[in-house]
Write a protein that holds these residues in place. Sequence first.
Motif, PDB file in Angstrom:
ATOM      1  N   VAL A  26       0.840  -1.203   0.000  1.00 20.24           N
ATOM      2  CA  VAL A  26       0.000   0.000   0.000  1.00 20.24           C
ATOM      3  C   VAL A  26       0.869   1.244   0.000  1.00 20.24           C
ATOM      4  CG1 VAL A  26      -1.807   1.255   1.233  1.00 20.24           C
ATOM      5  CG2 VAL A  26      -1.821  -1.254   1.201  1.00 20.24           C
ATOM      6  N   TYR A  27       1.912   1.235   0.849  1.00 23.45           N
ATOM      7  CA  TYR A  27       2.836   2.373   0.871  1.00 23.45           C
ATOM      8  C   TYR A  27       3.492   2.560  -0.493  1.00 23.45           C
ATOM      9  CZ  TYR A  27       7.266   4.786   1.319  1.00 23.45           C
ATOM     10  OH  TYR A  27       8.326   5.636   1.114  1.00 23.45           O
ATOM     11  N   TRP A  28       3.939   1.471  -1.111  1.00 20.42           N
ATOM     12  CA  TRP A  28       4.627   1.580  -2.402  1.00 20.42           C
ATOM     13  C   TRP A  28       3.690   2.130  -3.476  1.00 20.42           C
ATOM     14  CZ3 TRP A  28       9.588   1.620  -3.167  1.00 20.42           C
ATOM     15  CH2 TRP A  28      10.092   1.494  -4.474  1.00 20.42           C
ATOM     16  N   MET A  29       2.428   1.766  -3.413  1.00 18.99           N
ATOM     17  CA  MET A  29       1.445   2.277  -4.370  1.00 18.99           C
ATOM     18  C   MET A  29       1.311   3.789  -4.244  1.00 18.99           C
ATOM     19  SD  MET A  29      -2.614   1.359  -4.612  1.00 18.99           S
ATOM     20  CE  MET A  29      -2.944   2.063  -2.976  1.00 18.99           C
ATOM     21  N   GLY A 237       3.914   0.236 -23.351  1.00 21.24           N
ATOM     22  CA  GLY A 237       4.017  -0.348 -22.016  1.00 21.24           C
ATOM     23  C   GLY A 237       3.069   0.326 -21.046  1.00 21.24           C
ATOM     24  N   SER A 238       3.265   0.063 -19.758  1.00 18.85           N
ATOM     25  CA  SER A 238       2.363   0.573 -18.736  1.00 18.85           C
ATOM     26  C   SER A 238       2.809   1.947 -18.243  1.00 18.85           C
ATOM     27  CB  SER A 238       2.311  -0.397 -17.549  1.00 18.85           C
ATOM     28  OG  SER A 238       1.830  -1.654 -17.958  1.00 18.85           O
ATOM     29  N   ASN A 239       1.840   2.808 -18.036  1.00 22.38           N
ATOM     30  CA  ASN A 239       2.084   4.098 -17.408  1.00 22.38           C
ATOM     31  C   ASN A 239       1.944   3.880 -15.901  1.00 22.38           C
ATOM     32  OD1 ASN A 239       2.101   6.699 -16.418  1.00 22.38           O
ATOM     33  ND2 ASN A 239       0.719   7.508 -17.963  1.00 22.38           N
ATOM     34  N   TRP A 240       3.060   3.480 -15.259  1.00 21.67           N
ATOM     35  CA  TRP A 240       2.988   3.059 -13.868  1.00 21.67           C
ATOM     36  C   TRP A 240       2.636   4.203 -12.927  1.00 21.67           C
ATOM     37  CZ3 TRP A 240       2.128  -1.688 -13.350  1.00 21.67           C
ATOM     38  CH2 TRP A 240       2.733  -2.638 -14.178  1.00 21.67           C
ATOM     39  N   GLY A 241       3.077   5.398 -13.230  1.00 21.80           N
ATOM     40  CA  GLY A 241       2.741   6.519 -12.369  1.00 21.80           C
ATOM     41  C   GLY A 241       1.248   6.779 -12.339  1.00 21.80           C
ATOM     42  N   ALA A 242       0.624   6.847 -13.512  1.00 23.19           N
ATOM     43  CA  ALA A 242      -0.815   7.070 -13.580  1.00 23.19           C
ATOM     44  C   ALA A 242      -1.584   5.875 -13.037  1.00 23.19           C
ATOM     45  CB  ALA A 242      -1.236   7.355 -15.021  1.00 23.19           C
ATOM     46  N   THR A 243      -1.071   4.672 -13.284  1.00 24.46           N
ATOM     47  CA  THR A 243      -1.735   3.483 -12.773  1.00 24.46           C
ATOM     48  C   THR A 243      -1.745   3.473 -11.249  1.00 24.46           C
ATOM     49  OG1 THR A 243      -1.076   2.203 -14.719  1.00 24.46           O
ATOM     50  CG2 THR A 243      -1.719   0.961 -12.758  1.00 24.46           C
ATOM     51  N   MET A 244      -0.606   3.808 -10.627  1.00 19.88           N
ATOM     52  CA  MET A 244      -0.551   3.848  -9.170  1.00 19.88           C
ATOM     53  C   MET A 244      -1.400   4.988  -8.608  1.00 19.88           C
ATOM     54  SD  MET A 244       1.073   1.295  -8.159  1.00 19.88           S
ATOM     55  CE  MET A 244       2.258   0.049  -8.700  1.00 19.88           C
ATOM     56  N   ALA A 245      -1.436   6.102  -9.310  1.00 21.13           N
ATOM     57  CA  ALA A 245      -2.299   7.205  -8.871  1.00 21.13           C
ATOM     58  C   ALA A 245      -3.769   6.794  -8.966  1.00 21.13           C
ATOM     59  CB  ALA A 245      -2.033   8.440  -9.724  1.00 21.13           C
ATOM     60  N   ALA A 246      -4.117   6.124 -10.054  1.00 23.27           N
ATOM     61  CA  ALA A 246      -5.494   5.648 -10.210  1.00 23.27           C
ATOM     62  C   ALA A 246      -5.834   4.627  -9.132  1.00 23.27           C
ATOM     63  CB  ALA A 246      -5.682   5.038 -11.597  1.00 23.27           C
ATOM     64  N   SER A 247      -4.896   3.723  -8.841  1.00 23.24           N
ATOM     65  CA  SER A 247      -5.122   2.728  -7.790  1.00 23.24           C
ATOM     66  C   SER A 247      -5.286   3.400  -6.428  1.00 23.24           C
ATOM     67  CB  SER A 247      -3.953   1.742  -7.746  1.00 23.24           C
ATOM     68  OG  SER A 247      -3.808   1.072  -8.979  1.00 23.24           O
ATOM     69  N   SER A 248      -4.517   4.449  -6.182  1.00 27.45           N
ATOM     70  CA  SER A 248      -4.630   5.178  -4.917  1.00 27.45           C
ATOM     71  C   SER A 248      -6.004   5.836  -4.792  1.00 27.45           C
ATOM     72  CB  SER A 248      -3.528   6.228  -4.811  1.00 27.45           C
ATOM     73  OG  SER A 248      -2.247   5.631  -4.868  1.00 27.45           O
ATOM     74  N   PHE A 250      -8.678   4.863  -6.242  1.00 32.19           N
ATOM     75  CA  PHE A 250      -9.643   3.780  -6.103  1.00 32.19           C
ATOM     76  C   PHE A 250      -9.700   3.261  -4.667  1.00 32.19           C
ATOM     77  CE2 PHE A 250     -10.513  -0.832  -6.273  1.00 32.19           C
ATOM     78  CZ  PHE A 250     -11.801  -0.800  -6.799  1.00 32.19           C
ATOM     79  N   ALA A 251      -8.551   3.266  -3.984  1.00 32.47           N
ATOM     80  CA  ALA A 251      -8.476   2.719  -2.629  1.00 32.47           C
ATOM     81  C   ALA A 251      -8.925   3.704  -1.555  1.00 32.47           C
ATOM     82  CB  ALA A 251      -7.049   2.264  -2.325  1.00 32.47           C
ATOM     83  N   ILE A 252      -8.923   4.990  -1.867  1.00 33.17           N
ATOM     84  CA  ILE A 252      -9.220   6.006  -0.853  1.00 33.17           C
ATOM     85  C   ILE A 252     -10.597   5.825  -0.210  1.00 33.17           C
ATOM     86  CG2 ILE A 252      -9.736   8.467  -0.579  1.00 33.17           C
ATOM     87  CD1 ILE A 252      -7.284   9.052  -2.281  1.00 33.17           C
ATOM     88  N   PRO A 253     -11.695   5.594  -0.962  1.00 32.48           N
ATOM     89  CA  PRO A 253     -12.996   5.420  -0.294  1.00 32.48           C
ATOM     90  C   PRO A 253     -13.009   4.276   0.710  1.00 32.48           C
ATOM     91  CG  PRO A 253     -13.308   5.811  -2.635  1.00 32.48           C
ATOM     92  CD  PRO A 253     -11.840   5.617  -2.435  1.00 32.48           C
ATOM     93  N   ILE A 254     -12.348   3.167   0.382  1.00 31.05           N
ATOM     94  CA  ILE A 254     -12.308   2.029   1.306  1.00 31.05           C
ATOM     95  C   ILE A 254     -11.499   2.384   2.550  1.00 31.05           C
ATOM     96  CG2 ILE A 254     -11.503  -0.338   1.594  1.00 31.05           C
ATOM     97  CD1 ILE A 254     -12.147  -0.818  -1.314  1.00 31.05           C
ATOM     98  N   LEU A 255     -10.377   3.083   2.366  1.00 26.31           N
ATOM     99  CA  LEU A 255      -9.564   3.475   3.511  1.00 26.31           C
ATOM    100  C   LEU A 255     -10.334   4.423   4.426  1.00 26.31           C
ATOM    101  CD1 LEU A 255      -6.104   4.054   1.772  1.00 26.31           C
ATOM    102  CD2 LEU A 255      -6.823   2.091   3.158  1.00 26.31           C
ATOM    103  N   ILE A 256     -11.056   5.370   3.847  1.00 21.02           N
ATOM    104  CA  ILE A 256     -11.855   6.299   4.645  1.00 21.02           C
ATOM    105  C   ILE A 256     -12.937   5.543   5.411  1.00 21.02           C
ATOM    106  CG2 ILE A 256     -13.487   8.218   4.528  1.00 21.02           C
ATOM    107  CD1 ILE A 256     -11.888   9.312   2.179  1.00 21.02           C
TER     108      ILE A 256
END
Length: 276
Positions: A26-29, A237-248, A250-256
Amino acid sequence: MKRSLLGRVWPNVTAVLLCVGFVFPVYWMFATAFKKTTDIVADTPVWIPLDPTIQHFKAAIEADHFWTLVRNSFTVTILAVLFSLAIALAASFALARMKFKGRRGFIIGFMIAQMAPWEVMVISLYFITRDADMLNSLVPLTIFYTVSILPFTLLTLRGFVAAVPKELEESAMVDGCTRGQAFFKVILPLLAPGLMSTSMFGFITAWNEYAIVLVLNKDVEFQTLPLWLSSFQSVFGSNWGATMAASSLFAIPILILFVFLQRKAVSGLTDGAVKG
């Protein structure tokens, strides 16, 4: 003495290692979401983004259909949780308080439904939805999510209803309340931990679901956020920065949700599992 010290140390060390193992991804994301692209693709890992950027978050938010998919995800998830709670409240009261023929078989059936992998229903669900002319719609998604989280919700709430002394309900009825009024005024307030735990479970289950949306809704206007995460792909290839930002994002509502409900949710899961 050494054995006693070792007995105290190794459980704590094990707990720390497990915690690090779960928290580090989670931290790495989140850390990767704030890194510059050069730091992300660098040969030497950059553990802490010393020069953070929000460009990846801008790219994610400005992606096509982002806000439409946010609306879709919240719509189907919240409706599924509300519908499952409404059905489970009535059914759990009946199972905990009333005696009727087939009651035990009904409970066993719900337990089997809870254990059965839903993936086995994907093909039949697709044909049923297609024949009903409901492909590319949020309605079948809401129905499926409601059904998928209903067994857990029902079985958990049944334990809470069974744990409420019947004398409280009978006293309210003696004072002039109907059975329905006694339920809403006496029993329902005592079910708060169970309602919170099942709501959180249902929200996470529906929020994270991917395969059913992929099968039923090919139109992007009726898809949800899990599918959106796969959109950050290109021929280069993959846009890892945008992918991790998108994943973050996506995860924010669950974390809240977890931060606000975690105490009640944990007690609700444990109490509902051992009562009734």
